[in-house]
Design a protein around this motif. Structure first.
Motif, PDB file in Angstrom:
ATOM      1  N   TRP A  78       0.814  -1.265  -0.069  1.00 54.93           N
ATOM      2  CA  TRP A  78      -0.146   0.083   0.150  1.00 54.93           C
ATOM      3  C   TRP A  78       0.745   1.256   0.174  1.00 54.93           C
ATOM      4  O   TRP A  78       1.830   1.281   0.575  1.00 54.93           O
ATOM      5  N   GLU A  84      -7.955   3.033   3.238  1.00 52.72           N
ATOM      6  CA  GLU A  84      -8.296   1.607   3.256  1.00 52.72           C
ATOM      7  C   GLU A  84      -7.906   0.645   4.370  1.00 52.72           C
ATOM      8  O   GLU A  84      -7.164  -0.497   4.087  1.00 52.72           O
ATOM      9  N   GLN A 143      -8.971  -2.728   4.918  1.00 58.76           N
ATOM     10  CA  GLN A 143      -8.540  -3.778   3.961  1.00 58.76           C
ATOM     11  C   GLN A 143      -6.987  -4.185   4.171  1.00 58.76           C
ATOM     12  O   GLN A 143      -6.830  -5.253   3.488  1.00 58.76           O
ATOM     13  N   ASN A 198      -7.538   8.253   0.174  1.00 55.42           N
ATOM     14  CA  ASN A 198      -8.454   9.191   0.761  1.00 55.42           C
ATOM     15  C   ASN A 198      -7.939  10.316   1.640  1.00 55.42           C
ATOM     16  O   ASN A 198      -7.368   9.716   2.567  1.00 55.42           O
ATOM     17  N   ASN A 239      -3.759   4.220  -1.399  1.00 56.08           N
ATOM     18  CA  ASN A 239      -4.432   4.636  -0.108  1.00 56.08           C
ATOM     19  C   ASN A 239      -4.761   6.276  -0.108  1.00 56.08           C
ATOM     20  O   ASN A 239      -3.990   6.717   0.493  1.00 56.08           O
TER      21      ASN A 239
END
Length: 153
Positions: free
Chosen positions: A89, A123, A126, A118, A116
């Motif tokens: 990520w 996330e 996740q 946002n 990632n």
């Protein structure tokens, strides 16, 4: 003949040697006054571009000398995670490594890095044990992911 990997080339400083060879030995260090005139050099003896190049070369050499083992270790961990079906990520929402560069929709991202993106979120739920998270954040969500077994860089 030994097969060279990207990691071995990076660890050996091979890319720096290639870059230095391409520059040649005829590099001329221009005085700042050569282009701007002494009225506009603000007391500098070297062009700003030359100063930038010289300092960046020092920084890259320092990284090559001091950080390559760590970079290689992190790269190995990322590769191992991907081989086991995990994810790597990328969470870089500030700085010059802009979040757009690592968006999974970006043509330059070969779908290796999960975005990632946002702002203020992500996330995190996740992410699973064995995944790797590269981040420039220190917050409770990153800590919780690390506590779950996500390797945080």
């Amino acid at each position: 003949m030994q097969k060279l990997s990207r990691r071995s080339i990076l660890k050996s400083g091979g890319m720096l040697a290639v870059g230095a060879a391409a520059m040649g030995s005829g590099v001329r260090h221009a005085a700042a006054a050569d282009r701007a005139g002494s009225k506009y050099n603000w007391g500098h003896t070297m062009d700003f571009g030359e100063q930038y190049y010289a300092r960046m070369s020092e920084i890259l050499e320092s990284i090559r000398r001091n950080e390559m083992q760590l970079i290689g270790d992190v790269s190995d961990r990322m590769a191992a995670s991907l081989k086991k079906g995990g994810n790597v990520w990328m969470q870089a929402q500030a700085g010059h490594m802009g979040y757009i560069e690592f968006d999974v929709k970006h043509k330059g991202n070969p779908k290796i890095l999960q975005s990632n993106l946002n702002f203020g979120g992500g996330e995190y739920d996740q992410m699973k044990p064995g995944d790797v998270l590269m981040t420039n954040y220190v917050n409770k969500e990153v800590r919780a992911a690390r506590d779950r077994g996500v390797y945080v860089v």
